[in-house]
Design a protein around this motif. Structure first.
Motif: not given
Length: 320
Positions: A234-238
């Protein structure tokens, strides 16, 4: 870089003597990296900052001075007085707020050519694990257990034009070395999830003002190895962040893995390469370049980097 030792003060003493091959290789690697702002993970902490000062002195002697430095106290080794691992013995490394044989083992530090705005640093490392929304904390975890392993910090550095760039730094627990309760795996997930909650405004802390960069050792590959991947994915695609996907040019292959080996940032025995470090600028920043300092084996620098650490430095260039 691995700038830690098995007892308090030992890393400082070897830096002062200049006789530790891994430390000397780390100095060479930092010189070769040649960045303006550097986050170090796995460096021992002491109250006076002597270890970090000794490292900076070595760098200055090598022609790469960093006049601004910062080290905040990590949670590693901080005694709780509790039997957190439930084995009936108190005072062991796994009974501390985060694994540590002594307080300050394996912390974080920042070296910078740019001024650090020390008046506006925010240290989130005192957040209780139980206070993170939707946390994965095991039910039998002590109420006093903190979330951060080493720490979660917001450190503003002052750019040449007077603006601030906020560094959101962390160094998470590895998702292994536990039992079927998966305590470390859950903690590792939640240490990354902290940034998702902070950006969403779900915490008592104000969300960071852009521009900012989330950076540090996530200790979790989004595709390979052990661990719970929901938070790092989720962080990498935020949408408020960008993932430059820094790449090395070692030419390594990992036929038994899913992820692209060019994205790996560390090499583990019996496991192989993993991407366990990240640099994620806020969406408003312009990234003009990025990479993993991991050259082919025939490059003389490759042996130096391998001596310094199993981890390889990652970098990004931000355009004005």
């Amino acid at each position: 870089m691995d700038l830690w030792a098995k007892g308090p003060g030992l890393a400082l003493q070897s830096l002062q003597r200049g006789d530790n091959p891994a430390q000397l290789a780390a100095v060479q690697a930092i010189v070769a990296l040649d960045v303006d702002v550097l986050l170090l993970t796995g460096i021992d902490y002491d109250l006076q900052g002597a270890t970090l000062a000794a490292l900076e002195s070595r760098l200055a002697q090598a022609g790469a001075p960093y006049p601004h430095r910062l080290a905040l106290r990590p949670n590693t080794g901080v005694a709780t007085g509790l039997d957190l691992n439930g084995n009936g013995v108190l005072g062991e490394p796994r009974d501390a707020q985060a694994y540590g044989r002594w307080a300050g083992e394996g912390g974080m530090a920042i070296l910078s050519r740019l001024p650090i705005d020390t008046e506006n640093i925010r240290d989130f490392s005192g957040l209780l694990w139980a206070d993170l929304p939707e946390n994965l904390r095991p039910a039998d975890t002590a109420a006093s257990q903190l979330l951060s392993t080493s720490g979660h910090y917001e450190v503003p550095v002052v750019l040449p034009d007077g603006r601030s760039l906020r560094l959101l730094a962390y160094y998470a627990s590895p998702p292994i070395f536990d039992g079927p309760e998966d305590r470390n795996g859950r903690r590792n997930h939640d240490e990354t999830s902290f940034w998702l909650r902070l950006l969403a405004g779900d915490l008592a802390f104000k969300a960071p003002e852009p521009p900012f960069v989330i950076l540090g050792q996530s200790n979790l590959d989004p595709a390979d190895g052990e661990g719970r991947r929901q938070a790092i994915t989720a962080l990498l695609h935020h949408p408020g962040l960008q993932d430059p996907k820094p790449r090395g040019n070692s030419g390594r292959t990992e036929p038994n893995q899913t992820g692209d080996p060019a994205l790996d940032t560390a090499l583990y025995p019996k496991i192989g390469g993993l991407r366990v470090e990240v640099i994620l600028p806020s969406a408003d920043l312009h990234v003009s370049g990025s990479g993993v300092l991991w050259p082919p084996d025939q490059d003389p620098l490759a042996a130096t980097l391998a001596t310094a650490s199993r981890h390889r430095p990652i970098w990004i260039d931000l355009a004005p």
